[in-house]
Design a protein around this motif. Structure first.
Motif, PDB file in Angstrom:
ATOM      1  N   HIS A  33      27.396  40.655  47.989  1.00 12.02           N
ATOM      2  CA  HIS A  33      28.436  39.765  48.497  1.00 12.02           C
ATOM      3  C   HIS A  33      29.667  40.536  48.943  1.00 12.02           C
ATOM      4  N   GLY A  34      29.610  41.813  48.785  1.00 10.70           N
ATOM      5  CA  GLY A  34      30.666  42.667  49.292  1.00 10.70           C
ATOM      6  C   GLY A  34      31.853  42.791  48.373  1.00 10.70           C
ATOM      7  N   PRO A  35      32.628  43.798  48.635  1.00  7.62           N
ATOM      8  CA  PRO A  35      33.798  44.040  47.798  1.00  7.62           C
ATOM      9  C   PRO A  35      34.829  42.920  47.881  1.00  7.62           C
ATOM     10  N   LYS A  36      34.840  42.188  48.982  1.00  5.76           N
ATOM     11  CA  LYS A  36      35.816  41.107  49.122  1.00  5.76           C
ATOM     12  C   LYS A  36      35.599  40.022  48.074  1.00  5.76           C
ATOM     13  N   ALA A  37      34.336  39.698  47.785  1.00  6.12           N
ATOM     14  CA  ALA A  37      34.051  38.678  46.780  1.00  6.12           C
ATOM     15  C   ALA A  37      34.556  39.124  45.412  1.00  6.12           C
ATOM     16  N   LEU A  38      34.289  40.376  45.057  1.00  8.86           N
ATOM     17  CA  LEU A  38      34.758  40.881  43.766  1.00  8.86           C
ATOM     18  C   LEU A  38      36.276  40.961  43.728  1.00  8.86           C
ATOM     19  N   GLU A  39      36.878  41.271  44.857  1.00  7.40           N
ATOM     20  CA  GLU A  39      38.346  41.314  44.933  1.00  7.40           C
ATOM     21  C   GLU A  39      38.940  39.932  44.675  1.00  7.40           C
ATOM     22  N   ILE A  40      38.323  38.922  45.262  1.00  7.05           N
ATOM     23  CA  ILE A  40      38.802  37.550  45.086  1.00  7.05           C
ATOM     24  C   ILE A  40      38.618  37.098  43.638  1.00  7.05           C
ATOM     25  N   ILE A  41      37.443  37.380  43.070  1.00 10.08           N
ATOM     26  CA  ILE A  41      37.182  37.007  41.681  1.00 10.08           C
ATOM     27  C   ILE A  41      38.192  37.685  40.764  1.00 10.08           C
ATOM     28  N   SER A  42      38.442  38.952  40.994  1.00  9.79           N
ATOM     29  CA  SER A  42      39.382  39.698  40.157  1.00  9.79           C
ATOM     30  C   SER A  42      40.791  39.129  40.250  1.00  9.79           C
ATOM     31  N   LYS A  43      41.203  38.788  41.460  1.00 12.92           N
ATOM     32  CA  LYS A  43      42.539  38.216  41.657  1.00 12.92           C
ATOM     33  C   LYS A  43      42.685  36.911  40.859  1.00 12.92           C
ATOM     34  N   TYR A  44      41.695  36.045  40.990  1.00 13.32           N
ATOM     35  CA  TYR A  44      41.782  34.776  40.283  1.00 13.32           C
ATOM     36  C   TYR A  44      41.610  34.943  38.780  1.00 13.32           C
ATOM     37  N   PHE A  45      40.861  35.953  38.360  1.00 17.70           N
ATOM     38  CA  PHE A  45      40.754  36.203  36.925  1.00 17.70           C
ATOM     39  C   PHE A  45      42.116  36.584  36.356  1.00 17.70           C
ATOM     40  N   ARG A  46      42.830  37.465  37.051  1.00 11.24           N
ATOM     41  CA  ARG A  46      44.158  37.867  36.570  1.00 11.24           C
ATOM     42  C   ARG A  46      45.069  36.648  36.430  1.00 11.24           C
ATOM     43  N   GLU A  47      45.043  35.762  37.433  1.00  6.69           N
ATOM     44  CA  GLU A  47      45.865  34.554  37.381  1.00  6.69           C
ATOM     45  C   GLU A  47      45.411  33.637  36.242  1.00  6.69           C
ATOM     46  N   TRP A  48      44.098  33.457  36.105  1.00  4.00           N
ATOM     47  CA  TRP A  48      43.540  32.603  35.059  1.00  4.00           C
ATOM     48  C   TRP A  48      43.895  33.146  33.682  1.00  4.00           C
ATOM     49  N   ALA A  49      43.757  34.449  33.494  1.00  6.19           N
ATOM     50  CA  ALA A  49      44.062  35.068  32.197  1.00  6.19           C
ATOM     51  C   ALA A  49      45.515  34.796  31.807  1.00  6.19           C
ATOM     52  N   GLU A  51      47.637  32.314  33.194  1.00 11.59           N
ATOM     53  CA  GLU A  51      47.982  30.891  33.136  1.00 11.59           C
ATOM     54  C   GLU A  51      47.265  30.145  32.023  1.00 11.59           C
ATOM     55  N   VAL A  52      46.018  30.493  31.740  1.00 10.23           N
ATOM     56  CA  VAL A  52      45.248  29.765  30.743  1.00 10.23           C
ATOM     57  C   VAL A  52      45.355  30.406  29.359  1.00 10.23           C
ATOM     58  N   LEU A  53      45.282  31.721  29.321  1.00 12.08           N
ATOM     59  CA  LEU A  53      45.257  32.417  28.037  1.00 12.08           C
ATOM     60  C   LEU A  53      46.586  33.050  27.647  1.00 12.08           C
ATOM     61  N   GLY A  54      47.504  33.147  28.605  1.00 16.39           N
ATOM     62  CA  GLY A  54      48.778  33.801  28.336  1.00 16.39           C
ATOM     63  C   GLY A  54      48.649  35.307  28.171  1.00 16.39           C
ATOM     64  N   ILE A  55      47.625  35.883  28.796  1.00 21.39           N
ATOM     65  CA  ILE A  55      47.373  37.317  28.673  1.00 21.39           C
ATOM     66  C   ILE A  55      47.715  38.020  29.985  1.00 21.39           C
ATOM     67  N   ARG A  56      48.558  39.017  29.877  1.00 20.07           N
ATOM     68  CA  ARG A  56      48.823  39.881  31.034  1.00 20.07           C
ATOM     69  C   ARG A  56      47.943  41.108  30.889  1.00 20.07           C
ATOM     70  N   LEU A  57      47.261  41.457  31.960  1.00 20.93           N
ATOM     71  CA  LEU A  57      46.367  42.610  31.919  1.00 20.93           C
ATOM     72  C   LEU A  57      47.161  43.908  31.883  1.00 20.93           C
ATOM     73  N   SER A  58      46.649  44.859  31.147  1.00 21.59           N
ATOM     74  CA  SER A  58      47.259  46.182  31.128  1.00 21.59           C
ATOM     75  C   SER A  58      47.057  46.834  32.495  1.00 21.59           C
ATOM     76  N   ASP A  59      47.796  47.874  32.754  1.00 19.86           N
ATOM     77  CA  ASP A  59      47.629  48.601  34.012  1.00 19.86           C
ATOM     78  C   ASP A  59      46.211  49.135  34.148  1.00 19.86           C
ATOM     79  N   ASP A  60      45.637  49.608  33.035  1.00 17.68           N
ATOM     80  CA  ASP A  60      44.270  50.130  33.070  1.00 17.68           C
ATOM     81  C   ASP A  60      43.261  49.038  33.414  1.00 17.68           C
ATOM     82  N   ASP A  61      43.411  47.867  32.803  1.00 21.82           N
ATOM     83  CA  ASP A  61      42.507  46.758  33.101  1.00 21.82           C
ATOM     84  C   ASP A  61      42.673  46.295  34.547  1.00 21.82           C
TER      85      ASP A  61
END
Length: 103
Positions: A33-49, A51-61
């Motif tokens: 599905h290409g890197p764009k699909a994974l890029e989109i999933i990753s972007k929304y995961f960061r937002e979901w983490a 908004e839903v969990l109150g978790i900010r990802l570390s720079d490494d993550d």
């Protein structure tokens, strides 16, 4: 291909055909599905983490997600990413199925 045809003669018509093969039956979203699909999933995961969990990802993550290297996610974040990814796969499967039924 279209660029090559147009470069030869801008007046010459041509046809472009797009063949969509759909998702695999298991609904896996992977490199096909290409890197764009994974890029989109990753972007929304960061937002979901956040908004839903109150978790900010570390720079490494964040870097691991940006690079598509989800195996490098920390033990704190990886289970959440896996759960989010499964939700995206299921949503994609349901959406794809509904689109096929509409045809």
């Amino acid at each position: 291909m279209a660029h090559q045809v147009a470069a030869e003669n801008l007046q010459r018509p041509f046809t472009i055909t797009i063949v969509y093969k759909g998702l695999p039956e298991n609904g896996a979203l992977n490199a096909m599905h290409g890197p764009k699909a994974l890029e989109i999933i990753s972007k929304y995961f960061r937002e979901w983490a956040w908004e839903v969990l109150g978790i900010r990802l570390s720079d490494d993550d964040a870097k691991s997600l940006q690079d598509g290297k989800t195996v490098r996610l920390t033990q704190q974040i990886k289970p959440y990413y896996d759960a989010f990814y499964e939700l995206v796969k299921e949503y994609t499967r349901i959406y794809s199925q509904s689109m096929r039924q509409q045809q």
